[in-house]
Motif scaffolding. Sequence first.
Motif, PDB file in Angstrom:
ATOM      1  N   LYS A 101       0.824  -1.210   0.000  1.00 32.81           N
ATOM      2  CA  LYS A 101       0.000   0.000   0.000  1.00 32.81           C
ATOM      3  C   LYS A 101       0.856   1.257   0.000  1.00 32.81           C
ATOM      4  O   LYS A 101       0.496   2.259  -0.590  1.00 32.81           O
ATOM      5  CB  LYS A 101      -0.924   0.022   1.221  1.00 32.81           C
ATOM      6  N   GLU A 102       1.996   1.187   0.711  1.00 33.59           N
ATOM      7  CA  GLU A 102       2.860   2.350   0.826  1.00 33.59           C
ATOM      8  C   GLU A 102       3.835   2.481  -0.337  1.00 33.59           C
ATOM      9  O   GLU A 102       4.574   3.451  -0.406  1.00 33.59           O
ATOM     10  CB  GLU A 102       3.652   2.275   2.132  1.00 33.59           C
ATOM     11  N   ALA A 103       3.857   1.501  -1.218  1.00 33.79           N
ATOM     12  CA  ALA A 103       4.784   1.559  -2.346  1.00 33.79           C
ATOM     13  C   ALA A 103       4.525   2.839  -3.133  1.00 33.79           C
ATOM     14  O   ALA A 103       3.386   3.139  -3.490  1.00 33.79           O
ATOM     15  CB  ALA A 103       4.604   0.348  -3.244  1.00 33.79           C
ATOM     16  N   PRO A 104       5.571   3.593  -3.355  1.00 25.95           N
ATOM     17  CA  PRO A 104       5.369   4.873  -4.033  1.00 25.95           C
ATOM     18  C   PRO A 104       4.884   4.672  -5.471  1.00 25.95           C
ATOM     19  O   PRO A 104       5.439   3.887  -6.220  1.00 25.95           O
ATOM     20  CB  PRO A 104       6.746   5.533  -4.013  1.00 25.95           C
ATOM     21  N   ALA A 105       3.847   5.386  -5.787  1.00 31.42           N
ATOM     22  CA  ALA A 105       3.344   5.351  -7.153  1.00 31.42           C
ATOM     23  C   ALA A 105       4.268   6.203  -8.016  1.00 31.42           C
ATOM     24  O   ALA A 105       5.067   6.987  -7.521  1.00 31.42           O
ATOM     25  CB  ALA A 105       1.928   5.909  -7.184  1.00 31.42           C
ATOM     26  N   GLU A 106       4.159   6.014  -9.309  1.00 32.19           N
ATOM     27  CA  GLU A 106       4.985   6.823 -10.188  1.00 32.19           C
ATOM     28  C   GLU A 106       4.648   8.285  -9.962  1.00 32.19           C
ATOM     29  O   GLU A 106       3.483   8.650  -9.809  1.00 32.19           O
ATOM     30  CB  GLU A 106       4.729   6.441 -11.647  1.00 32.19           C
ATOM     31  N   PRO A 107       5.684   9.129  -9.930  1.00 28.66           N
ATOM     32  CA  PRO A 107       5.402  10.543  -9.672  1.00 28.66           C
ATOM     33  C   PRO A 107       4.514  11.114 -10.787  1.00 28.66           C
ATOM     34  O   PRO A 107       4.702  10.798 -11.965  1.00 28.66           O
ATOM     35  CB  PRO A 107       6.779  11.208  -9.663  1.00 28.66           C
ATOM     36  N   PRO A 108       3.546  11.927 -10.406  1.00 36.03           N
ATOM     37  CA  PRO A 108       2.657  12.483 -11.425  1.00 36.03           C
ATOM     38  C   PRO A 108       3.425  13.421 -12.348  1.00 36.03           C
ATOM     39  O   PRO A 108       4.355  14.099 -11.937  1.00 36.03           O
ATOM     40  CB  PRO A 108       1.602  13.243 -10.613  1.00 36.03           C
ATOM     41  N   THR A 109       3.043  13.415 -13.581  1.00 35.15           N
ATOM     42  CA  THR A 109       3.692  14.324 -14.522  1.00 35.15           C
ATOM     43  C   THR A 109       3.222  15.739 -14.213  1.00 35.15           C
ATOM     44  O   THR A 109       2.042  15.973 -13.940  1.00 35.15           O
ATOM     45  CB  THR A 109       3.329  13.969 -15.982  1.00 35.15           C
ATOM     46  N   PRO A 110       4.154  16.675 -14.238  1.00 31.74           N
ATOM     47  CA  PRO A 110       3.755  18.048 -13.920  1.00 31.74           C
ATOM     48  C   PRO A 110       2.804  18.581 -15.000  1.00 31.74           C
ATOM     49  O   PRO A 110       2.924  18.230 -16.180  1.00 31.74           O
ATOM     50  CB  PRO A 110       5.074  18.822 -13.902  1.00 31.74           C
ATOM     51  N   PRO A 111       1.868  19.410 -14.592  1.00 32.20           N
ATOM     52  CA  PRO A 111       0.934  19.957 -15.579  1.00 32.20           C
ATOM     53  C   PRO A 111       1.660  20.872 -16.566  1.00 32.20           C
ATOM     54  O   PRO A 111       2.707  21.440 -16.261  1.00 32.20           O
ATOM     55  CB  PRO A 111      -0.071  20.742 -14.734  1.00 32.20           C
ATOM     56  N   ALA A 112       1.118  20.958 -17.752  1.00 32.76           N
ATOM     57  CA  ALA A 112       1.713  21.844 -18.770  1.00 32.76           C
ATOM     58  C   ALA A 112       1.636  23.287 -18.266  1.00 32.76           C
ATOM     59  O   ALA A 112       0.686  23.667 -17.587  1.00 32.76           O
ATOM     60  CB  ALA A 112       0.948  21.703 -20.086  1.00 32.76           C
ATOM     61  N   PRO A 113       2.663  24.083 -18.573  1.00 33.24           N
ATOM     62  CA  PRO A 113       2.652  25.469 -18.103  1.00 33.24           C
ATOM     63  C   PRO A 113       1.480  26.252 -18.712  1.00 33.24           C
ATOM     64  O   PRO A 113       1.103  26.050 -19.865  1.00 33.24           O
ATOM     65  CB  PRO A 113       3.990  26.032 -18.557  1.00 33.24           C
TER      66      PRO A 113
END
Length: 131
Positions: A101-113
């Motif tokens: 459950k605590e396994a880090p998910a892939e970091p979210p992609t930053p939103p487009a500027p």
Amino acid sequence: MKKFIEEFKQFIARGSVMDMAVGVIIGGAFNAITTSLINDIIMPVLGIFTGSISFAEQSVTIQGAVITYGNFIQAVLNFLIMAFVVFCLVKTMNRLHRKRKEAPAEPPTPPAPSNEEKLLMEIRDLLKEKQ
């Protein structure tokens, strides 16, 4: 170690249905092993200290009634060993579930500027070019 013992006490007293089901299944699977451990290893060692070959044969006769307290102690030790084994297995399974459950998910992609951010970046780049 103290925390581990406290968790073990809570596990025995909790009586959760899932824990009890796991206990019954695992207890049945390890019954032969723990019975052999108690009967063939632990009880003979305890028998050395009581001066008898088999601790389970210890008894007291009171007015003709034979009280075989050795069998009771043997059954209690068997239960405690079984409960401890099940506790360790459940603790390990809970730890594995927590890690999943605590396994880090892939970091979210930053939103487009946004348009404003794009404009500010252009201004920054133009200022850098002039210097």
